[in-house]
Enzyme design. Structure first.
Site, PDB file in Angstrom:
ATOM      1  N   CYS A   1      35.045  72.548  27.789  1.00  0.00           N
ATOM      2  CA  CYS A   1      36.228  71.717  27.559  1.00  0.00           C
ATOM      3  C   CYS A   1      36.367  71.299  26.104  1.00  0.00           C
ATOM      4  CB  CYS A   1      36.231  70.504  28.488  1.00  0.00           C
ATOM      5  SG  CYS A   1      34.795  69.445  28.289  1.00  0.00           S
TER       6      CYS A   1
ATOM      7  N   GLU B   1      26.717  68.662  25.841  1.00  0.00           N
ATOM      8  CA  GLU B   1      27.244  68.500  24.489  1.00  0.00           C
ATOM      9  C   GLU B   1      26.176  68.033  23.508  1.00  0.00           C
ATOM     10  OE1 GLU B   1      30.528  65.743  24.513  1.00  0.00           O
ATOM     11  OE2 GLU B   1      29.549  64.364  25.879  1.00  0.00           O
TER      12      GLU B   1
ATOM     13  N   HIS C   1      39.162  62.752  17.323  1.00  0.00           N
ATOM     14  CA  HIS C   1      40.038  62.439  18.458  1.00  0.00           C
ATOM     15  C   HIS C   1      41.478  62.209  18.036  1.00  0.00           C
ATOM     16  CE1 HIS C   1      36.160  62.197  20.483  1.00  0.00           C
ATOM     17  NE2 HIS C   1      36.860  62.669  21.494  1.00  0.00           N
TER      18      HIS C   1
ATOM     19  N   ASP D   1      31.212  68.188  20.457  1.00  0.00           N
ATOM     20  CA  ASP D   1      29.989  67.473  20.099  1.00  0.00           C
ATOM     21  C   ASP D   1      28.792  68.410  19.994  1.00  0.00           C
ATOM     22  OD1 ASP D   1      30.624  64.772  19.627  1.00  0.00           O
ATOM     23  OD2 ASP D   1      31.050  64.509  21.751  1.00  0.00           O
TER      24      ASP D   1
HETATM   25  C1  PEP Z   1      33.467  67.586  23.439  1.00  0.00           C
HETATM   26  O1  PEP Z   1      32.626  66.894  22.855  1.00  0.00           O
HETATM   27  O2  PEP Z   1      33.549  68.821  23.300  1.00  0.00           O
HETATM   28  C2  PEP Z   1      34.440  66.990  24.341  1.00  0.00           C
HETATM   29  C3  PEP Z   1      35.237  67.737  25.069  1.00  0.00           C
HETATM   30  O3  PEP Z   1      34.530  65.638  24.393  1.00  0.00           O
HETATM   31  P1  PEP Z   1      35.139  64.746  23.223  1.00  0.00           P
HETATM   32  O4  PEP Z   1      35.953  65.631  22.324  1.00  0.00           O
HETATM   33  O5  PEP Z   1      35.980  63.709  23.866  1.00  0.00           O
HETATM   34  O6  PEP Z   1      33.938  64.181  22.547  1.00  0.00           O
HETATM   35 MG    MG Z   2      32.157  64.888  23.433  1.00  0.00          MG
END
Ligand code: PEP
Ligand code: MG
Length: 582
Positions: A505, A434, A192, A458
């Protein structure tokens, strides 16, 4: 001049001065070298931290003594004695002087020596003192490093941060007007912290081992976030080369931004919704300026970080309403609280776990902390009266979570109805896909929700068993691994088979070559960091849907992630050479 190679996680080139930032989370600190003229300053910083830590402990002791009695507060006497230990103080000063090292490194080194010495002692009472040393050591280190953060807040010029690690909550505090790039020793491409670098639109690199020990404050440095290269003390030819490349990058970005008003549509007319991933409500302007059709993922957990109280319903409602209104009736998907993994909030006592990514996090946490969850759902529902909001649950592993969340959402709706507060009664609810179990059972999940969004960051982590935070195994993190391509294909087919739309996403869709694959597999929406949207749009506008479908089928038949990626890259080169060579 010295060059380092890491993992480029946010594109662009920055040229500036180093600012070394220490995180203070562990005693394994890399050495920060200081010049002879800075030694007295480092000693003064250490002494100042000693005084501040001492005052803090005295205050805590006083408070505890009032509340629970003198005896219990006496544990803090042991802490005070450690701080006053002349040998320890002199040892730290000696390391600063002899090793020409920063105060935090010197202190951490001496404390580690104490741990070693105490653990060898054959006396239970003395052995137990190790935990006192650790406690007081952490407090003092926190003060030394906290002062670093303060130093960062007080910065006058612009800097490039070099740090062992930057937590997402620290990164969220960075001021884009002062920090023009950052480099860390640890972290993976979809951590992140990396994602925040992209949302700040500053070059960022992770995974350069031991770089902190090689640089000093104010060193000149070039950060090429596109290729993951850091150049320390560049010569003038190198400086000129990177300045030129930096300008070319900006030129390409502004060229692509001209596509802003055009739809993300293939040459034969298949329209894809191109949405933005955002972390803060103020990013709406960035989403719009890069041409987003909506917000495909609003990561709400930053709301809960860097504060001492939980966000209230009203506060959240106002922020969600701002996004809903700011996006001017475009669709906005709000993901409910996804804490855990690498994201923590000091207000929420999530215990330290052995496997935080597999633990009590995201929807699992929300379903047991119904109070926190319902507050957020009420806020989203109320904001839904002001725009096209949708709710999305993270970390769904089975239908249980969706059903349990639905009950809480129902309760929130009943309450709002009773209170006469407006909300969108048929607000759409989606599940993030995910976790492999969710993808494999997406046929049954599709009956429970209005849409799917593939969280590939994920999904890759859990399917390939690759910690997305770990730079040492980042080379194994393969978005085009056949298992991933198959899971995406299955999810899209199951979603469409049950008449629901499927988006993506995760970070992988910001690679134009992979975006072509997703389009060919039938994806309905692609959501990514705002800055990456123009190049995804360019790729979509360069290809025929009929060709993309054929490409996807051929990719599905290949055997390795590398083969698939090379094949996709070749196809991208055929239709848009600038994107392929970027
Ligand atoms: C993901 O896991 O692809 C996602 C979009 O959520 P995050 O990156 O916040 O875990
Ligand atoms: Mg995620």
């Amino acid at each position: 001049m010295k060059e380092f190679q890491g993992i480029g996680v946010s594109p662009g080139i920055a040229i500036g001065k180093v600012f070394v930032l220490h995180s203070g989370e562990s005693f394994n600190l890399p050495k920060r070298a200081v010049g002879p003229e800075q030694i007295s300053n480092e000693i003064a910083r250490f002494e100042d931290a000693l005084t501040r830590t001492r005052t803090e402990i005295l205050n805590i002791r006083r408070k505890l003594s009032d509340q629970i009695g003198r005896e219990s507060s006496d544990i803090f006497m042991a802490h005070l004695l450690i701080l006053e230990d002349r040998t320890l103080i002199e040892d730290v000063i000696e390391v600063i002087k002899s090793e020409k090292a920063g105060a935090e490194y010197a202190f951490a080194t001496v404390i580690q020596r104490y741990f070693k010495a105490f653990s060898k002692i054959n006396d239970e009472y003395l052995k137990e003192r190790i935990s006192d040393i650790r406690d007081v050591g952490k407090r003092l280190l926190g003060n030394l490093c906290g002062e670093e953060k303060k130093r960062l807040e007080d910065l006058q010029g612009k800097v490039i941060i070099v740090s062992h690690d930057l937590s997402p909550s620290d990164t969220a505090l960075l001021d884009k007007n002062k920090v023009i790039a950052f480099v860390t020793e640890i972290g993976g491409p979809t951590s992140h912290t990396a994602i925040l670098g992209r949302s700040m639109e500053i070059p960022a690199i992770v995974g350069i081992e031991k770089i902190v020990g090689e640089v000093q404050d104010n060193d000149s440095v070039i950060v090429d976030g596109t290729h993951g290269v850091v150049v320390l003390s560049p010569d003038s030819a190198t400086y000129d080369k990177f300045s030129r490349q930096g300008n070319e990058f900006l030129q390409l970005t502004s060229e692509l931004d001209k596509l802003r008003e055009l739809p993300a549509e293939t040459l034969d007319g298949k329209r894809i919704t191109l949405a933005a991933n955002i972390e803060f409500h103020h990013e709406v302007s960035s989403a719009l300026s890069h041409g987003a059709d909506g917000v495909g993922l609003y990561r709400t957990e930053y709301f809960y970080m860097n504060r001492t109280t939980l966000p209230t319903e009203q506060e959240q409602y106002e922020a969600y309403r701002k996004v809903a209104e700011g996006m001017r009736s475009r669709s906005v998907i709000i993901r409910t609280l996804d804490l855990g993994g690498d994201k923590f909030a000091s207000t929420l006592e999530i215990p330290h776990e052995m496997n935080p990514y597999l633990g009590w996090r995201a929807i699992r946490f929300c379903l047991t902390r119904k109070d926190i969850f319902k507050t957020q759902l009420r806020a989203i529902l109320r904001a839904s009266a002001h725009g096209d909001l949708k709710i999305m649950y993270p970390m769904v592993a089975s239908v249980y979570e969706v059903r349990a969340a639905r009950e809480i959402l129902k309760e929130a709706k009943v309450e709002l109805e009773r209170e006469g507060l407006a909300f969108h009664k048929d607000i759409h609810v989606g599940a993030m896909i995910e976790i492999p179990s969710a993808a494999l059972a997406s046929d049954v999940l599709a009956k429970e929700v209005d849409f799917f969004s593939l969280g590939t960051n994920d999904l890759i982590q859990y399917t390939l068993a690759i910690d997305r935070m770990n730079e040492k195994i980042a080379y194994l993190y393969e978005p085009t691994h056949p298992a991933i391509v198959r899971l995406i294909d299955l999810t899209i087919r199951n979603g469409h088979g049950h008449n629901i739309w499927v988006g993506s996403c995760g970070e992988m869709s910001s690679d134009p070559a992979i975006a072509i694959l997703l389009v060919g597999l039938g994806i309905d929406e692609i959501s990514a960091s705002p800055v990456t949207l123009p190049k995804i749009k360019k790729a979509i506008r360069s290809i025929r849907y009929s060709d993309a479908k054929e490409i996807a089928q051929r990719a599905l038949a290949l055997h390795t992630g590398k083969e698939i990626y090379a094949f996709l890259k070749g196809k991208l080169r055929d239709v848009c050479v600038e994107l392929a060579d970027e």
